[in-house]
Write a protein that holds these residues in place. Structure first.
Motif, mmCIF file in Angstrom:
data_model
loop_
_atom_site.group_PDB
_atom_site.id
_atom_site.type_symbol
_atom_site.label_atom_id
_atom_site.label_comp_id
_atom_site.label_asym_id
_atom_site.label_seq_id
_atom_site.Cartn_x
_atom_site.Cartn_y
_atom_site.Cartn_z
ATOM 1 N N GLU A 224 0.817 -1.211 0.000
ATOM 2 C CA GLU A 224 0.000 0.000 0.000
ATOM 3 C C GLU A 224 0.856 1.269 0.000
ATOM 4 O OE1 GLU A 224 -3.207 0.529 -0.210
ATOM 5 O OE2 GLU A 224 -3.958 -1.527 -0.153
ATOM 6 N N ASP A 225 1.950 1.264 0.774
ATOM 7 C CA ASP A 225 2.761 2.480 0.880
ATOM 8 C C ASP A 225 3.597 2.739 -0.370
ATOM 9 O OD1 ASP A 225 4.558 0.449 1.159
ATOM 10 O OD2 ASP A 225 5.350 1.080 3.091
ATOM 11 N N ALA A 226 3.593 1.796 -1.317
ATOM 12 C CA ALA A 226 4.325 1.993 -2.569
ATOM 13 C C ALA A 226 3.403 2.446 -3.699
ATOM 14 C CB ALA A 226 5.027 0.697 -2.973
ATOM 15 N N ARG A 227 2.149 2.740 -3.351
ATOM 16 C CA ARG A 227 1.176 3.140 -4.361
ATOM 17 C C ARG A 227 1.037 4.659 -4.377
ATOM 18 N NH1 ARG A 227 -3.346 -1.679 -3.418
ATOM 19 N NH2 ARG A 227 -1.789 -3.355 -3.453
ATOM 20 N N PRO A 228 0.965 5.268 -5.554
ATOM 21 C CA PRO A 228 0.955 6.730 -5.647
ATOM 22 C C PRO A 228 -0.373 7.334 -5.200
ATOM 23 C CG PRO A 228 0.661 5.758 -7.812
ATOM 24 C CD PRO A 228 0.963 4.620 -6.880
ATOM 25 N N PHE A 229 -0.300 8.587 -4.814
ATOM 26 C CA PHE A 229 -1.474 9.358 -4.423
ATOM 27 C C PHE A 229 -1.661 10.471 -5.456
ATOM 28 C CE2 PHE A 229 -3.048 13.187 -2.094
ATOM 29 C CZ PHE A 229 -4.344 12.743 -1.868
ATOM 30 N N ARG A 230 -2.911 10.643 -5.906
ATOM 31 C CA ARG A 230 -3.192 11.671 -6.911
ATOM 32 C C ARG A 230 -4.153 12.712 -6.332
ATOM 33 N NH1 ARG A 230 -4.624 9.581 -12.657
ATOM 34 N NH2 ARG A 230 -6.062 8.289 -11.465
ATOM 35 N N LEU A 231 -3.797 13.976 -6.491
ATOM 36 C CA LEU A 231 -4.642 15.075 -6.040
ATOM 37 C C LEU A 231 -4.961 15.953 -7.243
ATOM 38 C CD1 LEU A 231 -5.805 16.390 -3.390
ATOM 39 C CD2 LEU A 231 -3.822 17.905 -3.470
ATOM 40 N N GLN A 232 -6.238 16.347 -7.363
ATOM 41 C CA GLN A 232 -6.667 17.163 -8.503
ATOM 42 C C GLN A 232 -7.066 18.550 -8.019
ATOM 43 O OE1 GLN A 232 -6.965 15.925 -11.767
ATOM 44 N NE2 GLN A 232 -7.502 13.768 -11.639
ATOM 45 N N VAL A 233 -6.643 19.556 -8.767
ATOM 46 C CA VAL A 233 -6.975 20.949 -8.461
ATOM 47 C C VAL A 233 -7.606 21.570 -9.704
ATOM 48 C CG1 VAL A 233 -6.102 23.207 -7.739
ATOM 49 C CG2 VAL A 233 -5.014 21.116 -6.881
ATOM 50 N N PHE A 234 -8.752 22.221 -9.530
ATOM 51 C CA PHE A 234 -9.367 22.963 -10.640
ATOM 52 C C PHE A 234 -8.930 24.416 -10.575
ATOM 53 C CE2 PHE A 234 -12.716 25.999 -11.792
ATOM 54 C CZ PHE A 234 -12.773 25.758 -13.163
ATOM 55 N N THR A 235 -8.573 24.973 -11.731
ATOM 56 C CA THR A 235 -8.290 26.402 -11.828
ATOM 57 C C THR A 235 -9.115 26.978 -12.975
ATOM 58 O OG1 THR A 235 -6.624 28.092 -12.339
ATOM 59 C CG2 THR A 235 -6.261 25.908 -13.272
ATOM 60 N N PRO A 236 -9.671 28.174 -12.797
ATOM 61 C CA PRO A 236 -10.433 28.801 -13.882
ATOM 62 C C PRO A 236 -9.542 29.488 -14.922
ATOM 63 C CG PRO A 236 -10.479 30.216 -11.949
ATOM 64 C CD PRO A 236 -9.756 28.957 -11.539
ATOM 65 N N LEU A 237 -8.236 29.511 -14.672
ATOM 66 C CA LEU A 237 -7.308 30.197 -15.575
ATOM 67 C C LEU A 237 -6.997 29.342 -16.793
ATOM 68 C CD1 LEU A 237 -4.790 31.559 -12.900
ATOM 69 C CD2 LEU A 237 -6.775 32.737 -13.899
ATOM 70 N N PRO A 238 -6.751 29.972 -17.951
ATOM 71 C CA PRO A 238 -6.366 29.199 -19.141
ATOM 72 C C PRO A 238 -4.959 28.627 -18.999
ATOM 73 C CG PRO A 238 -6.257 31.553 -19.594
ATOM 74 C CD PRO A 238 -6.871 31.413 -18.234
ATOM 75 N N GLU A 239 -4.686 27.569 -19.766
ATOM 76 C CA GLU A 239 -3.389 26.888 -19.644
ATOM 77 C C GLU A 239 -2.212 27.813 -19.925
ATOM 78 O OE1 GLU A 239 -2.958 22.265 -20.023
ATOM 79 O OE2 GLU A 239 -3.576 23.108 -21.937
ATOM 80 N N SER A 240 -2.371 28.723 -20.875
ATOM 81 C CA SER A 240 -1.249 29.612 -21.186
ATOM 82 C C SER A 240 -0.873 30.494 -19.999
ATOM 83 C CB SER A 240 -1.606 30.489 -22.394
ATOM 84 O OG SER A 240 -2.805 31.224 -22.138
ATOM 85 N N SER A 241 -1.846 30.785 -19.148
ATOM 86 C CA SER A 241 -1.573 31.628 -17.981
ATOM 87 C C SER A 241 -0.920 30.859 -16.845
ATOM 88 C CB SER A 241 -2.876 32.275 -17.482
ATOM 89 O OG SER A 241 -3.430 33.126 -18.465
ATOM 90 N N ILE A 242 -1.169 29.560 -16.778
ATOM 91 C CA ILE A 242 -0.623 28.778 -15.673
ATOM 92 C C ILE A 242 0.657 28.038 -16.049
ATOM 93 C CG2 ILE A 242 -2.933 28.443 -14.730
ATOM 94 C CD1 ILE A 242 -2.932 25.605 -15.801
ATOM 95 N N ALA A 243 1.000 28.064 -17.339
ATOM 96 C CA ALA A 243 2.156 27.294 -17.816
ATOM 97 C C ALA A 243 3.463 27.675 -17.120
ATOM 98 C CB ALA A 243 2.284 27.426 -19.336
ATOM 99 N N PRO A 244 3.810 28.962 -16.978
ATOM 100 C CA PRO A 244 5.099 29.293 -16.325
ATOM 101 C C PRO A 244 5.195 28.771 -14.896
ATOM 102 C CG PRO A 244 4.247 31.181 -17.533
ATOM 103 C CD PRO A 244 3.149 30.172 -17.517
ATOM 104 N N PHE A 245 4.104 28.913 -14.123
ATOM 105 C CA PHE A 245 4.130 28.438 -12.740
ATOM 106 C C PHE A 245 4.292 26.911 -12.691
ATOM 107 C CE2 PHE A 245 1.700 26.483 -9.268
ATOM 108 C CZ PHE A 245 2.413 26.950 -8.182
ATOM 109 N N LEU A 246 3.549 26.192 -13.540
ATOM 110 C CA LEU A 246 3.613 24.734 -13.514
ATOM 111 C C LEU A 246 4.987 24.221 -13.949
ATOM 112 C CD1 LEU A 246 0.116 23.636 -14.888
ATOM 113 C CD2 LEU A 246 0.889 23.782 -12.513
ATOM 114 N N THR A 247 5.583 24.907 -14.922
ATOM 115 C CA THR A 247 6.923 24.510 -15.375
ATOM 116 C C THR A 247 7.930 24.644 -14.231
ATOM 117 O OG1 THR A 247 6.444 25.187 -17.650
ATOM 118 C CG2 THR A 247 8.768 24.983 -17.027
ATOM 119 N N ALA A 248 7.871 25.767 -13.540
ATOM 120 C CA ALA A 248 8.787 25.986 -12.413
ATOM 121 C C ALA A 248 8.519 24.978 -11.295
ATOM 122 C CB ALA A 248 8.640 27.415 -11.902
#
Length: 312
Positions: A224-248
Motif C-alpha cells: 500500500e505504501d508503494a502506491r501513488p497518491f493523486r490530487l486534482q486541483v481545478f483552476t479557472p485560468l487558461p493553460e497559457s496563464s498557468i504554464a510558467p508556474f507549472l513549469t517551475a
C-alpha cells in the motif's frame, strides 16, 4: 387508429388467444472452484513495478470496435501502484504478436494481451504466443469441462457440425507450458499466464474487466505504501496563464518523484493533477497550487465523477 402495438405473431393465435412461446432452458448457476494461489512468479520478495498492454485486433485498428480495455488496465495499474509504461495496438498478425510479446516480456514485469482468443480464423493469439515462447498448443481438459458445463443449456450446441465443435474447442487450446488460472467462479474462461509475466485476456470488455479484477490475488502487487497518491486541483485560468508556474513547480519537485500534469477544459480553465508517493507532500503542494492559480482542490467524489465523465 389504435396506439397499441400488436404482439409478435407467435404470441397470438388466429382466434386472438395468446399462445405460450417455448421456454428456453435456464442458464446454469456456475460455481467453479478457483485455482490455488501459486508461488510468486517473479521470485520471492519481488513485486510488479512496470507493466505494458498489447491490444490485439484488426477491428480496433480499423475503427470497428472501441478499445475500452487499455483504459481499464491503466486505471487498474495506477490504483495498484504499478507504472504502466506502454500500450500498443497491433493487428491480428502472427509476426507482430511474436515480436511485440517477446519484447514486452523482456522489458516489463507484467504484460497483458487483450483479444484474439475466440473460435474464428482471425483468433490467433494463443497460437502466436505459443510460437513466441517456443511452445506447442495443447487442449486444456479442465477448461473444456467448464466450457461444456457453462453451455449445456444452449440447445443449438447439440446441432453443431464436427467442424463447428472443433472451432469452439479452439478456445481451450493453450500454449502447453502456460499457467492456467481460474480466477472467477462464475466464468469458465481462465487467464493463461506465460513466462510468469504475460497474461492472456479476452477482448470483450465485461469479461476482461472481471477477469482482471479477480486476478489481483494471483499477482505480486506493491504494498500500500508503494502506491501513488493523486490530487486534482481545478483552476479557472487558461493553460497559457498557468504554464510558467507549472513549469517551475515541476522542475522544483522532480527530485521528489512528484509529477505535475495539466488537462485543459472546453470552457476556460484546467484540471491540475499532482501525483506522488508522499501523500502529505502532495497535499501540501496542492494547497500551493490552489493559492497560486486561484484554484480549488477537488474532493475524492468530484475526482471520481470527473473520471467517469472522461470514460464516456
Amino acid at each position: 387508429m389504435s396506439s397499441s402495438l400488436p404482439g409478435p405473431p407467435s404470441a397470438v393465435g388466429p382466434s386472438g388467444a395468446e399462445n405460450k412461446l417455448p421456454s428456453k432452458p435456464p442458464a446454469p448457476v456456475l460455481n467453479f472452484p478457483n485455482s490455488p494461489i501459486p508461488k510468486n512468479p517473479l521470485g520471492e520478495g519481488r513485486y510488479i513495478k512496470t507493466a505494458a498492454a498489447l491490444i490485439i485486433g484488426d477491428e480496433i485498428l480499423n475503427g470497428n470496435t472501441l478499445d475500452r480495455n487499455s483504459n481499464y488496465f491503466a486505471r487498474f495499474c495506477f490504483e495498484n501502484g504499478i507504472e504502466l509504461q506502454r500500450i500498443e495496438v497491433i493487428a491480428d498478425d502472427e509476426l507482430e504478436i511474436i515480436e511485440a510479446s517477446r519484447r514486452m516480456v523482456q522489458k516489463y514485469d507484467f504484460v497483458i494481451t487483450s483479444g484474439g482468443i475466440g473460435p474464428t480464423h482471425d483468433d490467433i493469439t494463443y497460437a502466436s504466443l505459443a510460437k513466441s515462447f517456443g511452445q506447442e498448443l495443447k487442449y486444456h481438459d479442465e477448461t473444456l469441462v467448464r466450457m461444456e458445463e457453462a453451455s449445456r443449456h444452449r440447445t443449438w450446441i447439440a446441432q453443431q457440425s464436427e467442424e463447428q465443435r472443433t472451432a469452439r474447442k479452439r478456445m481451450a487450446l493453450f500454449p502447453e507450458a502456460g499457467e492456467v488460472l481460474f480466477v472467477a467462479s462464475d466464468i469458465w474462461v481462465p487467464v493463461v499466464r506465460l513466462e510468469g509475466k504475460l497474461c492472456i485476456f479476452p477482448g470483450i470488455p465485461s469479461l476482461f474487466q472481471k477477469l482482471l479484477d479477480n486476478l489481483k490475488p494471483f499477482l505480486p502487487l506493491p504494498s500500500e505504501d508503494a502506491r501513488p497518491f493523486r490530487l486534482q486541483v481545478f483552476t479557472p485560468l487558461p493553460e497559457s496563464s498557468i504554464a510558467p508556474f507549472l513549469t517551475a513547480l515541476q522542475n522544483r519537485v522532480k527530485p521528489e518523484n512528484i509529477r505535475i500534469g495539466s488537462y485543459p477544459l472546453l470552457q476556460p480553465g484546467a484540471h491540475i493533477a499532482l501525483i506522488g508517493l508522499d501523500r502529505e507532500r502532495v497535499k501540501e503542494l496542492g494547497l500551493e497550487v490552489e493559492k497560486e492559480l486561484q484554484g480549488r482542490i477537488l474532493s475524492a467524489e468530484e475526482t471520481e465523477a470527473m473520471t467517469k465523465t472522461k470514460r464516456q
